[in-house]
Scaffold this active site. Structure first.
Site, PDB file in Angstrom:
ATOM      1  N   HIS A  52       0.784  -1.163   0.149  1.00 19.87           N
ATOM      2  CA  HIS A  52      -0.198  -0.097   0.082  1.00 19.87           C
ATOM      3  C   HIS A  52       0.907   1.204   0.060  1.00 19.87           C
ATOM      4  CE1 HIS A  52      -3.807  -2.035   0.840  1.00 19.87           C
ATOM      5  NE2 HIS A  52      -3.213  -2.751   1.289  1.00 19.87           N
ATOM      6  N   HIS A  98      -5.941  -3.777  12.033  1.00 17.37           N
ATOM      7  CA  HIS A  98      -5.135  -4.351  10.927  1.00 17.37           C
ATOM      8  C   HIS A  98      -3.626  -4.096  11.146  1.00 17.37           C
ATOM      9  CE1 HIS A  98      -4.179  -6.277   7.173  1.00 17.37           C
ATOM     10  NE2 HIS A  98      -3.571  -5.204   6.565  1.00 17.37           N
ATOM     11  N   ASP A 126      -7.248  -1.951   4.230  1.00 17.53           N
ATOM     12  CA  ASP A 126      -7.313  -3.215   4.764  1.00 17.53           C
ATOM     13  C   ASP A 126      -8.314  -3.269   5.602  1.00 17.53           C
ATOM     14  OD1 ASP A 126      -5.830  -4.186   2.344  1.00 17.53           O
ATOM     15  OD2 ASP A 126      -4.078  -4.795   3.579  1.00 17.53           O
TER      16      ASP A 126
END
Length: 424
Positions: free
Chosen positions: A216, A268, A292
């Protein structure tokens, strides 16, 4: 008569003389032996300047004492040989060991790991970056035009452009079409994002990172170098690469007409953020870029938090409007809906969505976006309040009758079942 006596006396004197003579000879022999032993002692004595040993009695035989063996000599020799050999062996095999670790990590692509040690390798060592670079090379070769066919959404002067990257990730460009300004969300492949920027002929002014994972944040470095005025936003708790502007919960980033609010959603990762594009300025729906935290019919794994933390973050999303568009960080729709069918086999909304998703994926089309209203109908991770799920999987009310406790336990059980389902 006198002669006989004289002869006898001489004979007796001779006997005595003989005895004396034998005594002299015996003494001489003993003296000679003593001298020989002395010389032998001198030949075995220490070097000059050291104390001589005491003379040995003639009756004793001298036996020289042997020097004892040093028991540590063999140990020292083994260490002197083994240590450099061990260093050489380590240097020669280090690259092979690193390759083995990368292979193990590759088997659990896109952060699908159950072992805490492997997660630490990915997030806290240079092996994680090497793994990301390997993912990037393989995806570019396998999907030169991206893993999915995407369609931009154009509203009143605002454009949301999904960019398929890696094997199943999504990056996004949020464009103010009137001002020609763009914001990139989770630009993991800088080359793909840059190609979209050039195609749209816009100026990149900001990067929004949901969290630190390389799939990411891997493009932050190159894009911030190619666009000198570009700012990198994210949580300071997460260690975002090349972060320039840290954000906290409810902070707003303004770019042209775009008003984007950061919402803290830990679980997360410790500093995970989602970004909410306000739809009011352009008279359209709001857009949630969820990273996420939330996927179509799924949620992210709890790597750096507890089930209670993740439940609180999901509830933050549940407070948003039903018409909010969900733009997730991965293309997991078909897999997630398959699991939802296991835990809620009679959910008709899930069945209808599954049929649509399968048609999309047969043509390699993207399934993004969905809406939060749809997710409430079939996403089991947003349905922990439903009695049917609680009765089927949940532990019942908590020990103090706390409903949030039972919901967190149900969420934890769902996550465990999802991990098992995914590994089949």
């Amino acid at each position: 008569m006198a002669a006989v006596v004289a002869a006898t006396a001489l004979k007796g004197r001779g006997a005595r003389n003989a005895r004396v003579l034998r005594g002299i000879l015996s003494g001489a022999t003993a003296n000679k032996a003593s001298q020989n032993r002395t010389r032998a002692l001198q030949s075995h004595s220490s070097p000059e300047g050291k104390e001589e040993p005491e003379p040995v009695s003639p009756e004793l035989e001298y036996i020289p004492r042997k020097r004892g063996k040093n028991p540590m000599k063999a140990v020292g020799l083994a260490w002197a040989i083994g240590f450099p050999c061990g260093i050489l062996f380590f240097v020669l095999t280090k690259r092979e060991v690193d390759k083995d670790r990368l292979k193990q990590m590759k088997a659990r692509q896109n952060m699908r790991v159950s072992n805490t040690g492997e997660y630490s390798l990915y997030t806290r060592t240079w092996l994680g970056y090497l793994f990301y670079r390997q993912q990037l090379r393989r995806a570019r070769n396998r999907y030169p035009k991206g893993h999915s066919k995407t369609q931009p959404r154009l509203f009143n002067g605002v454009k949301v452009l999904p960019i398929p990257v890696l094997s199943d990730n999504y990056s996004y460009l949020i464009i103010d079409t009137q001002a020609g300004l763009a914001v990139a969300v989770d630009p993991s492949d800088p080359r793909a994002v840059q190609a979209s920027i050039e195609k749209e002929r816009v100026n990149l002014v900001a990067i929004l990172c949901t969290h630190k994972h390389w799939d990411h944040s891997g493009g932050n470095r190159d894009l911030s170098r190619w666009h000198r005025d570009c700012r990198v936003y994210g949580s300071p708790q997460d260690g975002i690469p090349y972060l320039t502007h840290p954000l906290c919960h409810q902070d707003v980033v303004s770019v042209g007409r775009l008003q984007i609010r950061a919402l803290a959603t830990p679980g997360h990762t410790q500093g995970h953020l989602v970004y909410l594009l306000d739809g009011e300025p352009y008279k359209g729906p709001s857009c949630l870029f969820s990273g996420d935290l939330l996927f179509l019919s799924g949620c992210g794994r709890t790597f750096e938090g507890t089930a209670e933390t993740m439940l609180s973050s999901l509830d933050t999303v549940l407070d948003l409007g039903d018409d909010t568009l969900l733009w997730p960080g991965h293309e997991y729709a078909e897999e997630n809906l398959g699991f939802a069918g296991v835990v809620e086999p009679e959910n008709l909304a899930r069945e209808r969505k599954m049929q649509w998703v399968q048609r999309q994926r047969m043509e390699r089309k993207s399934t993004c976006p969905s809406t939060l209203g749809e997710e409430r109908a079939y996403n089991p991770f947003l349905r922990t309040h439903c009695l049917a799920l609680q009765e089927a999987l949940g532990p019942g009310p908590g020990p103090t009758g706390d409903d949030s406790c039972s919901r967190a336990q149900l969420l934890e059980e769902l996550r465990r079942l999802k991990d098992t389902h995914k590994s089949k």
